[in-house]
Design a protein around this motif. Sequence first.
Motif, mmCIF file in Angstrom:
data_model
loop_
_atom_site.group_PDB
_atom_site.id
_atom_site.type_symbol
_atom_site.label_atom_id
_atom_site.label_comp_id
_atom_site.label_asym_id
_atom_site.label_seq_id
_atom_site.Cartn_x
_atom_site.Cartn_y
_atom_site.Cartn_z
ATOM 1 N N SER A 281 0.845 -1.191 0.000
ATOM 2 C CA SER A 281 0.000 0.000 0.000
ATOM 3 C C SER A 281 0.881 1.241 0.000
ATOM 4 O O SER A 281 1.741 1.399 0.876
ATOM 5 N N VAL A 282 0.687 2.102 -0.993
ATOM 6 C CA VAL A 282 1.445 3.353 -1.085
ATOM 7 C C VAL A 282 0.447 4.501 -1.107
ATOM 8 O O VAL A 282 -0.111 4.837 -2.156
ATOM 9 N N PRO A 283 0.167 5.125 0.043
ATOM 10 C CA PRO A 283 -0.809 6.222 0.079
ATOM 11 C C PRO A 283 -0.345 7.412 -0.761
ATOM 12 O O PRO A 283 0.855 7.640 -0.953
ATOM 13 N N LEU A 284 -1.324 8.164 -1.250
ATOM 14 C CA LEU A 284 -1.044 9.368 -2.040
ATOM 15 C C LEU A 284 -1.768 10.556 -1.401
ATOM 16 O O LEU A 284 -2.660 11.161 -2.000
ATOM 17 N N ASN A 300 -0.112 1.750 -14.764
ATOM 18 C CA ASN A 300 1.297 2.038 -14.504
ATOM 19 C C ASN A 300 1.628 1.972 -13.016
ATOM 20 O O ASN A 300 2.752 1.643 -12.635
ATOM 21 N N SER A 301 0.654 2.296 -12.169
ATOM 22 C CA SER A 301 0.876 2.140 -10.730
ATOM 23 C C SER A 301 1.007 0.666 -10.361
ATOM 24 O O SER A 301 1.830 0.286 -9.518
ATOM 25 N N TYR A 302 0.202 -0.183 -10.990
ATOM 26 C CA TYR A 302 0.328 -1.613 -10.737
ATOM 27 C C TYR A 302 1.669 -2.137 -11.235
ATOM 28 O O TYR A 302 2.311 -2.974 -10.580
ATOM 29 N N LEU A 303 2.124 -1.660 -12.392
ATOM 30 C CA LEU A 303 3.453 -2.040 -12.867
ATOM 31 C C LEU A 303 4.515 -1.592 -11.865
ATOM 32 O O LEU A 303 5.448 -2.336 -11.540
ATOM 33 N N HIS A 304 4.384 -0.363 -11.363
ATOM 34 C CA HIS A 304 5.316 0.168 -10.367
ATOM 35 C C HIS A 304 5.315 -0.698 -9.103
ATOM 36 O O HIS A 304 6.378 -1.038 -8.564
ATOM 37 N N LEU A 305 4.125 -1.061 -8.641
ATOM 38 C CA LEU A 305 4.014 -1.870 -7.422
ATOM 39 C C LEU A 305 4.608 -3.265 -7.590
ATOM 40 O O LEU A 305 5.020 -3.889 -6.609
ATOM 41 N N LEU A 306 4.645 -3.762 -8.821
ATOM 42 C CA LEU A 306 5.235 -5.080 -9.085
ATOM 43 C C LEU A 306 6.697 -4.979 -9.505
ATOM 44 O O LEU A 306 7.309 -5.985 -9.891
ATOM 45 N N GLY A 307 7.268 -3.781 -9.431
ATOM 46 C CA GLY A 307 8.673 -3.621 -9.760
ATOM 47 C C GLY A 307 8.964 -3.704 -11.246
ATOM 48 O O GLY A 307 10.086 -4.060 -11.632
ATOM 49 N N GLY A 323 9.189 7.046 -5.515
ATOM 50 C CA GLY A 323 10.233 6.116 -5.083
ATOM 51 C C GLY A 323 10.044 4.700 -5.563
ATOM 52 O O GLY A 323 8.964 4.313 -6.011
ATOM 53 N N PRO A 324 11.093 3.901 -5.467
ATOM 54 C CA PRO A 324 11.010 2.493 -5.873
ATOM 55 C C PRO A 324 10.282 1.641 -4.839
ATOM 56 O O PRO A 324 10.203 2.003 -3.664
ATOM 57 N N ILE A 325 9.759 0.512 -5.298
ATOM 58 C CA ILE A 325 9.156 -0.470 -4.399
ATOM 59 C C ILE A 325 10.187 -1.570 -4.141
ATOM 60 O O ILE A 325 10.827 -2.057 -5.065
ATOM 61 N N THR A 326 10.352 -1.928 -2.890
ATOM 62 C CA THR A 326 11.309 -2.976 -2.541
ATOM 63 C C THR A 326 10.562 -4.263 -2.218
ATOM 64 O O THR A 326 9.445 -4.227 -1.694
ATOM 65 N N PRO A 327 11.161 -5.405 -2.518
ATOM 66 C CA PRO A 327 10.500 -6.704 -2.235
ATOM 67 C C PRO A 327 10.235 -6.866 -0.746
ATOM 68 O O PRO A 327 10.924 -6.261 0.078
ATOM 69 N N PRO A 328 9.230 -7.677 -0.377
ATOM 70 C CA PRO A 328 8.369 -8.462 -1.273
ATOM 71 C C PRO A 328 7.300 -7.599 -1.945
ATOM 72 O O PRO A 328 6.736 -6.716 -1.303
ATOM 73 N N TYR A 329 7.060 -7.856 -3.214
ATOM 74 C CA TYR A 329 6.125 -7.034 -3.971
ATOM 75 C C TYR A 329 4.677 -7.375 -3.650
ATOM 76 O O TYR A 329 3.800 -6.512 -3.762
ATOM 77 N N VAL A 330 4.408 -8.619 -3.281
ATOM 78 C CA VAL A 330 3.028 -9.011 -2.982
ATOM 79 C C VAL A 330 2.999 -9.900 -1.748
ATOM 80 O O VAL A 330 4.000 -10.519 -1.373
#
Length: 333
Positions: A281-284, A300-307, A323-330
Amino acid sequence: MTNPFPLSQAQVQLTLAALAYAADTKDSKTGEYPPMSVVKARITGQLNSNEFCADHTWTVVWGPVQTPLTDNLVYVALNTVSGELAVNLRGTTTQFLSRLEDLPSGQTTFPTGNTTGAAVSTEFHNALSEMLDAKDSDTGLTLQAYVAGQITQGQTVYVNGHSQGAALVPMMQAALQNGWNNIPGIAATFKGFAFAPPTSGNPAFATWVANNVDCWFVINPLDIVPLGYDAIMDIITKSIPGPIPDDWEGYAIKKLVNYAAHIASLAGIWAQPSQQALTQSVPLPDLHFFEQIGGQHNHNSYLHLLGAKQITNDASGASPMPGPITPPYVTVS
């Protein structure tokens, strides 16, 4: 169900699903939506440049086909190295017929003849029927006929979609796998990826999917679209995607949410399938409430969330997530 979550497959399949929105980007000079020949060229160009579909391993082999009555779009891509196919379903667009499809008026039994009581949105059922009846102008074949003709050794066939397309993923997968309108099922290994899916059908259908379809439902917990149609009130009770403004606009939003929940309840009882992969979860909080809705749901947000690398030059624009998303992605539920 494949376990653990196949991240690399999901990244590629979401990329292919996102490319289906190429048809929703108007020509900058004419202001018109492009013909399918131009859409095909756009998708092909992105396939050749995107790092998750790089090295020219994926190519468009059927479609894209856009249905006239429901404004759905579907195309098939072939992995020229592995022989895998991907059936790619577009999500909701700005077109009236596309928006209308998202409003359920009732439920229709599906799969046809099932004895479990499984049923899906009548509008989604109509969309599935139109896509399966459509023929590609280049091959002259329906989707079922084309895919069946390519399967020689039980290859893998992916079915993917984002948003409205994601709701159609388990239905399309079932139709291809089990048969449709007296056309027999296809002897392939089917794997589905439904990204940001609104609910397809009732609890019996959700159970049928869990027991019969190998499909991941990838959901951003701050995206309101997967709350439709079974958990719409979570927008208010759980503050998704964020707190509702405490003013006249917030009052109107709450009225709209209650009305949407009422419409959904009149159409039937709904449930999401259980095999879910939840993103981080990345609040905006710096965005307006409606901008938060779009930002959380954006492919594109879903692509971002999956790295994964985002799609460029399309109508949705880049994800507003910082910013980047760090694992675990899901997290698998």
